[in-house]
Enzyme design. Structure first.
Site, mmCIF file in Angstrom:
data_model
loop_
_atom_site.group_PDB
_atom_site.id
_atom_site.type_symbol
_atom_site.label_atom_id
_atom_site.label_comp_id
_atom_site.label_asym_id
_atom_site.label_seq_id
_atom_site.Cartn_x
_atom_site.Cartn_y
_atom_site.Cartn_z
ATOM 1 N N HIS A 132 37.000 67.415 69.833
ATOM 2 C CA HIS A 132 36.629 66.891 68.509
ATOM 3 C C HIS A 132 37.725 65.984 67.979
ATOM 4 O O HIS A 132 38.914 66.220 68.216
ATOM 5 C CB HIS A 132 36.300 68.018 67.524
ATOM 6 N N ASP B 237 37.820 64.937 64.596
ATOM 7 C CA ASP B 237 38.160 65.133 63.184
ATOM 8 C C ASP B 237 39.369 66.069 63.102
ATOM 9 O O ASP B 237 39.691 66.766 64.065
ATOM 10 C CB ASP B 237 36.983 65.727 62.403
ATOM 11 N N GLU C 212 34.201 69.405 63.688
ATOM 12 C CA GLU C 212 34.456 70.761 64.193
ATOM 13 C C GLU C 212 35.150 71.579 63.115
ATOM 14 O O GLU C 212 34.862 72.752 62.926
ATOM 15 C CB GLU C 212 35.336 70.697 65.449
ATOM 16 N N GLU C 213 36.060 70.948 62.396
ATOM 17 C CA GLU C 213 36.900 71.678 61.441
ATOM 18 C C GLU C 213 36.118 72.152 60.221
ATOM 19 O O GLU C 213 36.547 73.063 59.528
ATOM 20 C CB GLU C 213 38.090 70.816 60.998
ATOM 21 N N ASP D 133 40.099 72.264 73.512
ATOM 22 C CA ASP D 133 40.432 72.397 72.091
ATOM 23 C C ASP D 133 41.292 73.640 71.851
ATOM 24 O O ASP D 133 41.388 74.119 70.727
ATOM 25 C CB ASP D 133 39.115 72.480 71.288
HETATM 26 ZN ZN LIG Z 1 40.244 72.175 67.181
#
Ligand SMILES: [Zn+2]
Length: 413
Positions: A82, A84, A179-180, A202
């Site tokens: 991801h 973001d 994702e966050e 990740d």
């Molecule tokens: Zn992450």
């Protein structure tokens, strides 16, 4: 001369761009700056020489394909990261480079030394003796979570394109937003992505391999009281705030995040508001075990039901929403995806660190869409704040692992 010439320069370029996602937004992606960054990724992925580069309209993910260069029927492997960053200052990120770290010195992030990376506080620093560390300047996060994953996946693809003698099956790349804020994977388009098995890149330190996450639900309790003057309250007043406290007190006192670890689940009260008239309790409910997770939700609902019966009316209204499930349930059915990663790490003399995650990953959702997706280390430490850092050498190792996974898969086909 490093094996992956563009890995670190690209990472440093990417982290300087503010891609903080917006938890208050309901759009996909959550903010236009993520669309801008996705367009930049499209350009860069095309420049590397990848095929079928496009932004998936359902998810706002950037998808790209590296075609197979073998006739063998190799399973299509996906790599997901991801782009973001967490809900923390990401304005004007100035990555700092600490060359040949000695594994014991205190690193001043800002000149005044207000923010420091101190091995006494962050003992993992001792693992990076001799490494080049990339840190923040103390005012922002770094965004190694998860631009290290983005840069590693791109470096691996670039390496394979430059070395056609390395045989591999088709590889799918998915770089996603949000994702966050917990919504990015909700719209993941498994069919368009086209992989048979996948990995999110990740995770944290060297060796991390995660395929067990929480089962997760959000639970709200809305309480209605009866507000009368305290002077005439006897036998009449029902104080909503008191009802809220009684409800909370009826939950198992030990089952809280601050008193549990490993595979122990919990009820976490993350917000409480209230007066005499109304009150609201907000919880998350977590457990690795699906049965215990269902039991927890039943217990939660049961306390409210019992209290409502005692009041003779519906004072407490419970709403429980499942958020994601433990991907182990899916992955256990076919451990190939985990074995491949484990064997790849071991072949590179990296000790796989396999622990149940006390949280979720994008793979928790994607696995339940039919694509088994454990999580691999990307290298970052102390994510989501001032103290975030990553080692260049760990990022190179993470890239090595991605390459080893695709070559092992080809050899075993
Ligand atoms: Zn992450």
């Amino acid at each position: 001369m490093t094996k992956y010439a563009n890995l670190i320069p690209r990472f440093l370029d990417y982290v300087k761009v503010n891609t903080r996602s917006d938890p208050a937004s309901t759009t996909i992606p959550s903010t236009p700056r993520l669309t801008d960054f996705a367009q930049r990724l499209v350009k860069d992925l095309k420049a590397i020489g990848l095929s079928n580069v496009h932004i998936n309209s359902q998810s706002a993910y950037v998808y790209a394909t590296l075609p197979a260069n073998t006739d063998k029927a190799v399973k299509k492997i996906g790599f997901i990261a991801h782009f973001d960053t967490a809900d923390f200052n990401a304005e004007n990120i100035q990555p700092q480079i600490v060359k040949d770290y000695d594994g014991q010195s205190v690193i001043n992030l800002d000149e005044a030394g207000k923010y420091q990376l101190d091995p006494a506080v962050f003992p993992n620093l001792k693992n990076y003796q001799g490494d080049t560390l990339i840190t923040t300047d103390g005012t922002t996060l770094l965004g190694a979570d998860d631009k290290s994953g983005v840069a590693e996946i791109m470096a691996a693809a670039e390496y394979l394109l430059a070395h056609p003698e390395i045989k591999h099956g088709e590889i799918e790349i998915g770089l996603g937003p949000d994702e966050e804020v917990g919504t990015g994977a909700d719209h993941f388009d498994v069919a368009d992505f086209g992989a048979d098995l996948a990995y999110t890149v990740d995770g944290g330190p060297l060796g991390q391999l995660e395929y067990e996450t929480f089962n997760a639900a959000d639970a709200q309790v809305k309480i209605t009281g009866t507000n009368v003057h305290p002077a005439e309250a006897k036998g009449v007043m029902v104080n909503a705030s008191q009802v809220a406290m009684d409800f909370h007190a009826a939950l198992p006192a030990h089952d809280r995040p601050e008193t549990t670890e490993g595979r122990e689940g919990f009820f976490h009260l993350y917000r409480i508001t209230g007066d005499v008239d109304t009150a609201q309790l907000s919880y998350i409910i977590r457990d690795h075990d699906r049965q215990l997770f269902e039991d927890r939700k039943r217990l939660f609902q049961g306390i409210a039901d019992r209290m409502n019966r005692a009041y003779g009316q519906k004072r407490l209204e419970v709403t429980i929403k499942d958020q994601y499930y433990n991907m182990r349930e899916i992955i256990e059915k076919n451990m190939t995806v985990v074995d491949l990663a484990k064997d790849a790490m071991e072949a590179l003399q990296i000790k796989p660190l396999i622990f149940p995650v006390r949280g979720g990953t994008d793979g928790s959702k994607i696995s339940f869409m039919g694509l088994p997706t454990p999580n691999l280390f990307a290298g970052g430490e102390n994510m989501h704040g001032h103290y975030e850092y990553v080692s260049e050498q760990t990022m190179e190792r993470a890239t090595d692992v991605l390459l080893k996974i695709v070559t092992l898969a080809e050899q075993r086909a």
